[in-house]
Design a protein around this motif. Structure first.
Motif, PDB file in Angstrom:
ATOM      1  N   LEU A 105     -23.910  -5.826   1.049  1.00 30.23           N
ATOM      2  CA  LEU A 105     -23.092  -6.213  -0.098  1.00 30.23           C
ATOM      3  C   LEU A 105     -22.817  -5.016  -1.004  1.00 30.23           C
ATOM      4  CD1 LEU A 105     -24.828  -9.614  -0.900  1.00 30.23           C
ATOM      5  CD2 LEU A 105     -22.437  -9.336  -0.208  1.00 30.23           C
ATOM      6  N   ASP A 106     -23.783  -4.126  -1.119  1.00 31.22           N
ATOM      7  CA  ASP A 106     -23.610  -2.919  -1.928  1.00 31.22           C
ATOM      8  C   ASP A 106     -22.481  -2.060  -1.371  1.00 31.22           C
ATOM      9  OD1 ASP A 106     -24.213  -1.110  -3.957  1.00 31.22           O
ATOM     10  OD2 ASP A 106     -25.679  -0.036  -2.748  1.00 31.22           O
ATOM     11  N   VAL A 165     -23.604 -14.238  -6.497  1.00 26.54           N
ATOM     12  CA  VAL A 165     -22.956 -13.150  -5.762  1.00 26.54           C
ATOM     13  C   VAL A 165     -21.548 -13.538  -5.346  1.00 26.54           C
ATOM     14  CG1 VAL A 165     -22.970 -11.907  -3.558  1.00 26.54           C
ATOM     15  CG2 VAL A 165     -25.049 -12.012  -4.943  1.00 26.54           C
ATOM     16  N   PHE A 166     -21.396 -14.714  -4.754  1.00 21.59           N
ATOM     17  CA  PHE A 166     -20.092 -15.061  -4.199  1.00 21.59           C
ATOM     18  C   PHE A 166     -19.111 -15.555  -5.253  1.00 21.59           C
ATOM     19  CE2 PHE A 166     -22.534 -14.628  -0.367  1.00 21.59           C
ATOM     20  CZ  PHE A 166     -21.614 -14.034   0.491  1.00 21.59           C
ATOM     21  N   LEU A 167     -19.590 -16.077  -6.367  1.00 22.13           N
ATOM     22  CA  LEU A 167     -18.678 -16.346  -7.472  1.00 22.13           C
ATOM     23  C   LEU A 167     -18.134 -15.032  -8.024  1.00 22.13           C
ATOM     24  CD1 LEU A 167     -17.294 -18.210  -9.477  1.00 22.13           C
ATOM     25  CD2 LEU A 167     -19.359 -18.139 -10.885  1.00 22.13           C
ATOM     26  N   GLY A 168     -19.021 -14.039  -8.164  1.00 20.28           N
ATOM     27  CA  GLY A 168     -18.566 -12.725  -8.617  1.00 20.28           C
ATOM     28  C   GLY A 168     -17.583 -12.094  -7.652  1.00 20.28           C
ATOM     29  N   LEU A 169     -17.822 -12.251  -6.352  1.00 21.27           N
ATOM     30  CA  LEU A 169     -16.899 -11.696  -5.365  1.00 21.27           C
ATOM     31  C   LEU A 169     -15.527 -12.368  -5.446  1.00 21.27           C
ATOM     32  CD1 LEU A 169     -19.296 -11.300  -2.315  1.00 21.27           C
ATOM     33  CD2 LEU A 169     -18.076  -9.458  -3.485  1.00 21.27           C
ATOM     34  N   ALA A 170     -15.511 -13.667  -5.710  1.00 26.08           N
ATOM     35  CA  ALA A 170     -14.233 -14.363  -5.851  1.00 26.08           C
ATOM     36  C   ALA A 170     -13.433 -13.775  -7.016  1.00 26.08           C
ATOM     37  CB  ALA A 170     -14.466 -15.856  -6.053  1.00 26.08           C
ATOM     38  N   LEU A 171     -14.100 -13.521  -8.143  1.00 24.83           N
ATOM     39  CA  LEU A 171     -13.412 -12.919  -9.292  1.00 24.83           C
ATOM     40  C   LEU A 171     -12.964 -11.494  -8.971  1.00 24.83           C
ATOM     41  CD1 LEU A 171     -15.707 -14.137 -12.217  1.00 24.83           C
ATOM     42  CD2 LEU A 171     -13.429 -14.978 -11.627  1.00 24.83           C
ATOM     43  N   LEU A 172     -13.807 -10.756  -8.249  1.00 25.66           N
ATOM     44  CA  LEU A 172     -13.476  -9.380  -7.898  1.00 25.66           C
ATOM     45  C   LEU A 172     -12.239  -9.332  -6.998  1.00 25.66           C
ATOM     46  CD1 LEU A 172     -14.461  -6.485  -8.321  1.00 25.66           C
ATOM     47  CD2 LEU A 172     -15.955  -6.769  -6.340  1.00 25.66           C
ATOM     48  N   LEU A 261     -13.105  -7.118   0.917  1.00 21.72           N
ATOM     49  CA  LEU A 261     -14.168  -7.848   0.227  1.00 21.72           C
ATOM     50  C   LEU A 261     -14.461  -9.191   0.889  1.00 21.72           C
ATOM     51  CD1 LEU A 261     -13.126  -7.082  -3.460  1.00 21.72           C
ATOM     52  CD2 LEU A 261     -15.208  -6.303  -2.338  1.00 21.72           C
ATOM     53  N   LEU A 262     -13.483  -9.773   1.556  1.00 25.50           N
ATOM     54  CA  LEU A 262     -13.716 -11.044   2.250  1.00 25.50           C
ATOM     55  C   LEU A 262     -14.725 -10.901   3.386  1.00 25.50           C
ATOM     56  CD1 LEU A 262     -10.129 -12.622   2.452  1.00 25.50           C
ATOM     57  CD2 LEU A 262     -12.082 -13.442   1.106  1.00 25.50           C
ATOM     58  N   VAL A 263     -14.902  -9.684   3.884  1.00 27.95           N
ATOM     59  CA  VAL A 263     -15.878  -9.460   4.956  1.00 27.95           C
ATOM     60  C   VAL A 263     -17.291  -9.826   4.495  1.00 27.95           C
ATOM     61  CG1 VAL A 263     -16.847  -7.700   6.514  1.00 27.95           C
ATOM     62  CG2 VAL A 263     -14.408  -7.686   5.976  1.00 27.95           C
ATOM     63  N   THR A 264     -17.523  -9.808   3.190  1.00 29.66           N
ATOM     64  CA  THR A 264     -18.865 -10.104   2.682  1.00 29.66           C
ATOM     65  C   THR A 264     -19.330 -11.510   3.031  1.00 29.66           C
ATOM     66  OG1 THR A 264     -17.906 -10.787   0.555  1.00 29.66           O
ATOM     67  CG2 THR A 264     -18.634  -8.498   0.754  1.00 29.66           C
TER      68      THR A 264
END
Length: 469
Positions: A105-106, A165-172, A261-264
Motif C-alpha cells: 500500500l505504501d 485505508v480503502f475509504l482514504g483510497l477512494a477519496l485519493l 491506485l485501483l490495484v490496491t
C-alpha cells in the motif's frame, strides 16, 4: 512526504542477553527504549520448563502459550541467539509477513506525492500562475491532510484499519481524477484537497498498523524498510510523471493515477477487518495508566521540526538556490536532488544496523546534526560540487525520519489511541505547511544563505528536546 522513523526508524537498545522480555497479551512493554536490543520475540525453550511462546501471524506481538486449537493459526518466532543478539533476518519472517500488504500500500500511494513537483512548471505555464498561486497546489494538499488527521484516527478506531485505508483510497482516486479533468484552477485545488484528505486517512491507518504490528526489537529496521519503499515510490513517481507529461501533458498523469491506485484492491483480503479497532474501555482499576503527555510533547516537537526543515530547506529553498545561484537546468537539478534521495537510502541502511541496538534519541540527534552541517555547506558554497555535497549531507541526515514515530510507539507502549495518532500527524502536517512560509520568509528578509544556514538548526533543537526529555 511523508516521511516516515517514519517517514523513519525505531530506536533504543540495551545490553544484549541480560534481560529477555516476555511478549504476552496484556503486558505493557517497559517505558525505557533502552530495553530493545537483544530482547526476545518469544520466551526461549527451557524457561520455567515451558516451550516457547507462539505468536499470531496476524498480530505477531500478541503471544500465548501453546495448548489449544487456536495454536494452529500461530507461528513460533525464534528467540535470541546464544550470544544474546537479535535473531537473524530469516527468523523474523513470521513478523514480516503480515507487514507486506502495508508495504504494498505504501508503494501504490506514495507515488502520488512524488508525481506532483515535476508538473508544477506545466501547471503554472498552462494557467499563467504566479509563484504564490503555484504554491497553493501543495499548500491545499497539506491543509487537507491536516484537517483529516483527527477524523481519520477516529474512523480507524471505530471501523478498523481496512475500512479507513480503502475509504482514504477512494477519496485519493476521486481527487486525482478530478484534478486531471478540472477545467480551471479552483476545481483543480478542490481535487487536491480531496487528495490530501484521502492521503491522510490512508497513510495514518497504514502507518498506525505498522507501528502496532512491529515488535520493539525489530521496530526500527522494519519501519526503515517502510520508509525506503516510500522514497523509491516517490522517486519513481516523479520520473514517470515527468516522462508522461513531456509527451502528453500533465492531465494524463493525474487521470492515470486513478487506475494505478485501483490495484490496491488486491490487498483487501490480506488486511484483518478487526485490526485497528479500539477495544472497549477496561473496567475501573484494570486499564493501564495513561502515558503522561509531557513525555510525548518532545516527540511531537521533533516531528514538527523535522517536517518544517524538510519542507522549508529541501523542498523549497534547495531548488531555488540550484537554479538561481548555479544556473542548473531542471534535468541537472533533478540529478542533484536524486543524489540527496540516494544518500537517504544509504543512510537508512546504516541507521537500520544500529537503531534497534542503541537508544534511538542519540541516533536522531546525529541525523539532525548532518542536516545542519549540510545546510551550512549549502549556505557558503560557490561551486556546484559543494551544492551536491550539501544535498548529500541533508539527505543522509533525513534517514532518521521514522525515529520520532517509533519513539512515540515505544513511549505509549500499547495500541496508539486516536488522540496519539492525530497529534503526531497534525505536528507533521503543520511543519509541512509552516516550513516554506518560515524558511522562505527568512530568505526574503535576510537572504537565502542565512536561511539555509540556520534551517537545519531548527531540527537540531527538536532533536535535543527529544533526547533531553
Amino acid at each position: 512526504m511523508g516521511r516516515p522513523r517514519h517517514r523513519r526508524a525505531s530506536h533504543g537498545a540495551d545490553g544484549a542477553g541480560h534481560r529477555q522480555r516476555r511478549v504476552r497479551r496484556g503486558r505493557r512493554p517497559p517505558d525505557a527504549p533502552a530495553h530493545h536490543a537483544g530482547a526476545a520475540l518469544a520466551r526461549p525453550r527451557g524457561a520455567e520448563g515451558r516451550p516457547p511462546a507462539l505468536v499470531s501471524s496476524v498480530h505477531p506481538t500478541r503471544a500465548s502459550q501453546p495448548g489449544g486449537p487456536a495454536d494452529a493459526a500461530r507461528i513460533p518466532v525464534a528467540g535470541p541467539q546464544s550470544d544474546g543478539t537479535s535473531p537473524p533476518w530469516l527468523d523474523v519472517a513470521p513478523v514480516l509477513r503480515p507487514l507486506l500488504p502495508l508495504y504494498g500500500l505504501d508503494v501504490l500511494t506514495a507515488f502520488t506525492v512524488g508525481m506532483v513537483p515535476p508538473l508544477l512548471p506545466l501547471l503554472a505555464a498552462g494557467w499563467d500562475l504566479s509563484a504564490a498561486e503555484a504554491g497553493l497546489v501543495n499548500a491545499v494538499y497539506a491543509a487537507g491532510r491536516l484537517c483529516g488527521s483527527y477524523p481519520a484516527s477516529r474512523l480507524r478506531a471505530r471501523l478498523g484499519t481496512r475500512a479507513a485505508v480503502f475509504l482514504g483510497l477512494a477519496l485519493l482516486i476521486l481527487g486525482a481524477v478530478g484534478c486531471g479533468l478540472a477545467p480551471g484552477l479552483p476545481l483543480f485545488l478542490a481535487g487536491r484537497v480531496l487528495m490530501g484528505l484521502g492521503a491522510s486517512c490512508t497513510f495514518l491507518a497504514v502507518f498506525a498498523e505498522l507501528l502496532e504490528l512491529t515488535p520493539p526489537p525489530w521496530r526500527g529496521r522494519l519501519t526503515n524498510v517502510f520508509e525506503a519503499v516510500a522514497i523509491l515510490s516517490l522517486a519513481i513517481g516523479g520520473v514517470l510523471a515527468a516522462a508522461i507529461a513531456g509527451r502528453a501533458g500533465w492531465r494524463p498523469v493525474f487521470v492515470g493515477a486513478g487506475p494505478v491506485l485501483l490495484v490496491t484492491v488486491v490487498f483487501w483480503p490480506h488486511l484483518d477487518p478487526r485490526a485497528g479497532r479500539r477495544p472497549p474501555a477496561a473496567p475501573a482499576g484494570t486499564a493501564p495508566a495513561p502515558v503522561a503527555w509531557r513525555r510525548l510533547l518532545p516527540v511531537h516537537a521533533a516531528s514538527l521540526s523535522m517536517a518544517l526543515t524538510w519542507a522549508g530547506l529541501f523542498s523549497t529553498l534547495v531548488p531555488l538556490i540550484g537554479s538561481a545561484r548555479y544556473g542548473l537546468s531542471s534535468g541537472a537539478l533533478g540529478l542533484a536532488l536524486g543524489a540527496g534521495y540516494l544518500a537517504e537510502l544509504i543512510g537508512l541502511l546504516g541507521v537500520s544496523l544500529i537503531v534497534d541496538r542503541l537508544p534511538r534519541e542519540p541516533v536522531f540527534l546525529a541525523g539532525a546534526a548532518s542536516v545542519a552541517v549540510g545546510g551550512l555547506f549549502l549556505a557558503v558554497g560557490v561551486h556546484p560540487g559543494t551544492f551536491v555535497l550539501g544535498l548529500v549531507l541533508v539527505g543522509g541526515g533525513f534517514a532518521v525520519w521514522m525515529i520520532p514515530a517509533t519513539v512515540l510507539a515505544d513511549r505509549v507502549g500499547g495500541p496508539l489511541s486516536p488522540a496519539h495518532l492525530a497529534t503526531y500527524r497534525i505536528a507533521m502536517d503543520t511543519g509541512m505547511i509552516a516550513g516554506p512560509l518560515v524558511v522562505g520568509g527568512l530568505a526574503s528578509v535576510a537572504g537565502d544563505r542565512l536561511a539555509v544556514g540556520v534551517a537545519g538548526f531548527a531540527l537540531v533543537a527538536g532533536a535535543l528536546a527529544l533526547a533531553r526529555w
